[in-house]
Design a protein around this motif. Structure first.
Motif, mmCIF file in Angstrom:
data_model
loop_
_atom_site.group_PDB
_atom_site.id
_atom_site.type_symbol
_atom_site.label_atom_id
_atom_site.label_comp_id
_atom_site.label_asym_id
_atom_site.label_seq_id
_atom_site.Cartn_x
_atom_site.Cartn_y
_atom_site.Cartn_z
ATOM 1 N N GLY A 86 -67.414 -14.061 -155.664
ATOM 2 C CA GLY A 86 -67.714 -12.737 -155.088
ATOM 3 C C GLY A 86 -68.236 -12.860 -153.674
ATOM 4 O O GLY A 86 -67.777 -12.165 -152.764
ATOM 5 N N VAL A 87 -69.185 -13.774 -153.475
ATOM 6 C CA VAL A 87 -69.784 -13.943 -152.144
ATOM 7 C C VAL A 87 -68.706 -14.347 -151.135
ATOM 8 O O VAL A 87 -68.578 -13.765 -150.047
ATOM 9 C CB VAL A 87 -70.905 -15.011 -152.186
ATOM 10 C CG1 VAL A 87 -71.342 -15.389 -150.775
ATOM 11 C CG2 VAL A 87 -72.098 -14.494 -152.982
ATOM 12 N N VAL A 88 -67.904 -15.364 -151.519
ATOM 13 C CA VAL A 88 -66.883 -15.870 -150.589
ATOM 14 C C VAL A 88 -65.864 -14.773 -150.259
ATOM 15 O O VAL A 88 -65.522 -14.550 -149.081
ATOM 16 C CB VAL A 88 -66.190 -17.119 -151.182
ATOM 17 C CG1 VAL A 88 -65.014 -17.536 -150.299
ATOM 18 C CG2 VAL A 88 -67.191 -18.259 -151.312
ATOM 19 N N THR A 89 -65.377 -14.054 -151.293
ATOM 20 C CA THR A 89 -64.333 -13.044 -151.004
ATOM 21 C C THR A 89 -64.891 -11.893 -150.167
ATOM 22 O O THR A 89 -64.211 -11.391 -149.271
ATOM 23 C CB THR A 89 -63.690 -12.491 -152.290
ATOM 24 O OG1 THR A 89 -64.714 -12.139 -153.197
ATOM 25 C CG2 THR A 89 -62.736 -13.460 -152.927
ATOM 26 N N VAL A 90 -66.137 -11.498 -150.435
ATOM 27 C CA VAL A 90 -66.708 -10.417 -149.612
ATOM 28 C C VAL A 90 -66.829 -10.881 -148.167
ATOM 29 O O VAL A 90 -66.444 -10.156 -147.237
ATOM 30 C CB VAL A 90 -68.088 -9.981 -150.169
ATOM 31 C CG1 VAL A 90 -68.836 -9.132 -149.126
ATOM 32 C CG2 VAL A 90 -67.920 -9.183 -151.442
ATOM 33 N N LEU A 91 -67.324 -12.109 -147.967
ATOM 34 C CA LEU A 91 -67.499 -12.594 -146.590
ATOM 35 C C LEU A 91 -66.150 -12.742 -145.876
ATOM 36 O O LEU A 91 -66.000 -12.325 -144.727
ATOM 37 C CB LEU A 91 -68.251 -13.935 -146.593
ATOM 38 C CG LEU A 91 -69.776 -13.825 -146.797
ATOM 39 C CD1 LEU A 91 -70.403 -15.199 -146.920
ATOM 40 C CD2 LEU A 91 -70.420 -13.050 -145.659
ATOM 41 N N VAL A 92 -65.177 -13.339 -146.612
ATOM 42 C CA VAL A 92 -63.877 -13.598 -145.963
ATOM 43 C C VAL A 92 -63.075 -12.298 -145.790
ATOM 44 O O VAL A 92 -62.672 -11.937 -144.682
ATOM 45 C CB VAL A 92 -63.070 -14.648 -146.763
ATOM 46 C CG1 VAL A 92 -61.664 -14.791 -146.179
ATOM 47 C CG2 VAL A 92 -63.790 -15.983 -146.740
ATOM 48 N N PHE A 93 -62.830 -11.583 -146.944
ATOM 49 C CA PHE A 93 -61.924 -10.426 -146.889
ATOM 50 C C PHE A 93 -62.607 -9.122 -146.474
ATOM 51 O O PHE A 93 -61.952 -8.183 -146.041
ATOM 52 C CB PHE A 93 -61.262 -10.218 -148.254
ATOM 53 C CG PHE A 93 -60.373 -11.362 -148.649
ATOM 54 C CD1 PHE A 93 -59.186 -11.610 -147.976
ATOM 55 C CD2 PHE A 93 -60.742 -12.214 -149.684
ATOM 56 C CE1 PHE A 93 -58.378 -12.671 -148.337
ATOM 57 C CE2 PHE A 93 -59.931 -13.277 -150.049
ATOM 58 C CZ PHE A 93 -58.748 -13.513 -149.364
ATOM 59 N N GLY A 94 -63.922 -9.068 -146.684
ATOM 60 C CA GLY A 94 -64.619 -7.817 -146.379
ATOM 61 C C GLY A 94 -65.247 -7.814 -144.998
ATOM 62 O O GLY A 94 -65.406 -6.757 -144.391
ATOM 63 N N VAL A 95 -65.620 -9.010 -144.490
ATOM 64 C CA VAL A 95 -66.336 -9.035 -143.205
ATOM 65 C C VAL A 95 -65.532 -9.768 -142.116
ATOM 66 O O VAL A 95 -65.160 -9.174 -141.104
ATOM 67 C CB VAL A 95 -67.737 -9.685 -143.378
ATOM 68 C CG1 VAL A 95 -68.477 -9.704 -142.047
ATOM 69 C CG2 VAL A 95 -68.552 -8.933 -144.426
ATOM 70 N N ILE A 96 -65.245 -11.073 -142.369
ATOM 71 C CA ILE A 96 -64.667 -11.895 -141.289
ATOM 72 C C ILE A 96 -63.252 -11.422 -140.900
ATOM 73 O O ILE A 96 -63.003 -11.110 -139.727
ATOM 74 C CB ILE A 96 -64.670 -13.385 -141.685
ATOM 75 C CG1 ILE A 96 -66.122 -13.816 -141.959
ATOM 76 C CG2 ILE A 96 -64.056 -14.247 -140.589
ATOM 77 C CD1 ILE A 96 -66.271 -15.181 -142.591
ATOM 78 N N LEU A 97 -62.334 -11.356 -141.883
ATOM 79 C CA LEU A 97 -60.940 -10.995 -141.540
ATOM 80 C C LEU A 97 -60.834 -9.592 -140.923
ATOM 81 O O LEU A 97 -60.162 -9.429 -139.894
ATOM 82 C CB LEU A 97 -60.036 -11.135 -142.767
ATOM 83 C CG LEU A 97 -59.768 -12.577 -143.216
ATOM 84 C CD1 LEU A 97 -58.799 -12.612 -144.393
ATOM 85 C CD2 LEU A 97 -59.181 -13.403 -142.078
#
Ligand code: CMP
Length: 522
Positions: A86-97
């Motif tokens: 959850g943490v990784v997907t939120v950071l990658v797909f929700g914030v960084i990308l």
């Protein structure tokens, strides 16, 4: 001491502190840049909390050499895996990308997260010595139940993947599914969310979209997204469709509204004439209007009703300026009995109008009132709309035409080149050449504006000529002049040759007419 050590070992060993740090970073990033991800943060925080609660429990159980330590550890690790993914997907797909301008559709993100979670869980289970193969094969009935219960979710997931893979539907598209009409705002692994203009969100399972047809509004291959709209209005049929269409087209052409496409140009069409007899007893009622549709292409599909209304306002004001009322939704009910007396009176009125028309042209100056009355019976009102061909060069002749309003253009085509030779107006007539010489139509006559016109049967016209040779002579003069006009268009004659031709034509034409009508030389 043993218990505390075991608890601490559990924390360090499973990177619990790293997970907690990750959750904190994620929460801060979401607060700053991606508030829409808040729900997901809460989910990861919940599983982190579960892991945090279970971890010391594992340490304590281990220290107590309890047989449950292994199972609780597995549970704690599962919570940690779900939270970490959850943490990784939120950071990658929700914030960084998204900050890099890349938006990955949520179904892809969800499937990726689910895939990583499953793989991680399987590997942990394997490491922890949990026999998955046994679990999968122990009960055939359980497997069947799982497969059966997964049918619908799987259909939805596959539906979502296929729909996105072939781009048949995308986030941002406006769609119509049955009665639902709205914008696709989200495509999840199970459903597609559609927001309507009424501020409703409809959740449509992807499996349904796979099985049923739906409309994607405003989409056409190689064209920008714009949706054709119809705005209906009715105008009394006493106004000709060409007059109304020209008027409304002029008004629509000037529309400058960001929601209305410039190309294709908005325009009106006549869709029905008086829609026939109304649904009442036969021959008692009739609808007395023409039905029009103004068509325009809507660029902002969210603003359908306001833009329709804008176009309606323009049509209304254009018609009002021209003194044309929109038709009342009324039906004419004929309460007057069509008596013999009434019919006679109506016929009388038509006849006197026809005599008036005949008296308006020099051609019939020589006729007595009685002769005009006779001729008037055969006269037919035959209006033409602007652009209509009234008679075509080379055709067989059947009628003589008398103009009472509007403008018509006479053109002749010779060697593939078309040339205008004259313009005709109220009081002019045409079509006499062929009727008097028996030859095909010498020119094409086309309505430039709406033309009010009467026509007289060829046979009737010929009978008048036969009876009144003076008319033949008069017509021969006009005919010769017109013939010269045609020749001049073909051969580019100068003034002298025109005059010579005119005299020659007069002689020829009179002879031709005499011959055709079997008249004696005067
Ligand atoms: P007709 O040949 O029967 O059909 C075409 C008609 O166009 C023709 O009769 C004339 O009435 C008309 N016409 C032809 N030439 C001219 C002209 N030069 N000027 C005016 N009318 C013409």
């Amino acid at each position: 001491m043993d218990t505390l050590e075991a608890v601490l070992t559990e924390f360090w060993g499973d990177y619990t502190l790293l997970l907690i740090a990750g959750v904190v970073v994620m929460a801060l990033a979401v607060r700053l840049w991606a508030p829409q991800e808040r729900k997901r943060v809460r989910l990861s925080a919940f599983f982190t909390l579960l892991h945090i609660v279970l971890t010391p429990a594992v340490g304590a159980l281990r220290a107590a050499h309890s047989g449950f330590a292994h199972d609780v550890r597995l549970l704690s690790l599962t919570a940690a895996v779900i939270a970490s993914v959850g943490v990784v997907t939120v950071l990658v797909f929700g914030v960084i990308l998204p900050r890099m301008g890349l938006n990955v559709v949520s179904i892809v993100r969800d499937l990726l997260a689910a895939g990583i979670t499953v793989v991680a869980l399987l590997s942990i289970a394997h490491q922890e010595g949990f026999a998955l193969s046994g679990l999968l094969t122990t009960s055939a009935v359980a497997t069947a139940i799982v497969v059966f219960s997964l049918q619908e979710p799987l259909a939805n997931i596959m539906g979502g993947i296929f729909l996105q893979a072939d781009s048949s539907i995308q986030v941002g598209d406006w769609v119509k599914i049955g009665e639902i009409n709205g914008k696709v705002t989200e495509m999840r692994w199970r459903y597609t969310a559609i927001e309507t203009r009424n501020w409703e969100t409809i959740i449509v399972p992807n499996g349904y979209l796979m099985k049923n047809e739906f409309l994607v509004l405003g989409r056409r291959q190689g064209q920008p997204v714009q949706w054709r709209r119809w705005v209906w209005f009715n105008v009394d049929y006493r106004h000709s469709p060409s007059e109304i269409i020209a008027l409304v087209n002029e008004a629509l052409k000037t529309i400058d509204n960001p929601a209305v496409a410039k190309d294709p140009v908005p325009h009106a069409v006549c869709m029905d004439i008086g829609s026939g007899i109304a649904n009442v007893a036969p021959n008692t009622g009739a609808v007395s209007y023409c039905r029009y549709g103004a068509r325009y292409w809507l660029l902002d599909l969210a603003r359908d009703d306001p833009t329709d209304s804008f176009v309606r306002e323009r049509i209304f004001s254009a018609l009002t300026r021209a003194g044309i009322d929109l038709s009342l939704p009324a039906e004419t009910l004929f309460v007057t009995k069509e008596t013999r007396h009434r019919k006679e009176a109506k016929k009388e009125r038509t006849l006197s109008r026809h005599v008036e028309v005949l008296s308006g042209i020099n051609l019939f100056d020589d006729l007595t009132e009685e002769e005009k009355q006779k001729l008037a019976v055969d006269l037919r009102y035959s209006p033409f709309a602007a652009g209509e061909v009234m008679t075509r060069q080379g055709n067989q002749a059947h009628w003589l035409y008398i103009l009472t309003g509007g403008e018509a253009s006479v053109t002749v085509t010779s060697n593939g080149i078309e040339q205008e030779v004259a313009r005709l107006h109220a009081g002019d007539f045409f079509g006499e050449m062929s009727l008097m010489t028996g030859e095909p139509r010498s020119a094409t006559v086309e309505a430039v504006t709406d033309v009010q016109c009467y026509r007289l049967g060829g046979a009737h016209f010929k009978s008048i000529i036969a009876a009144r040779p003076a008319i033949a002579h008069y017509v021969a003069g006009i005919l010769a002049e017109r013939q010269v006009g045609l020749d001049a268009a073909r051969d580019e004659l100068d003034e002298e040759s025109r005059r010579a031709k005119l005299d020659q034509h007069k002689v020829d034409i009179v002879a031709k007419i005499r011959d055709f009508f079997g008249l004696d030389a005067a």
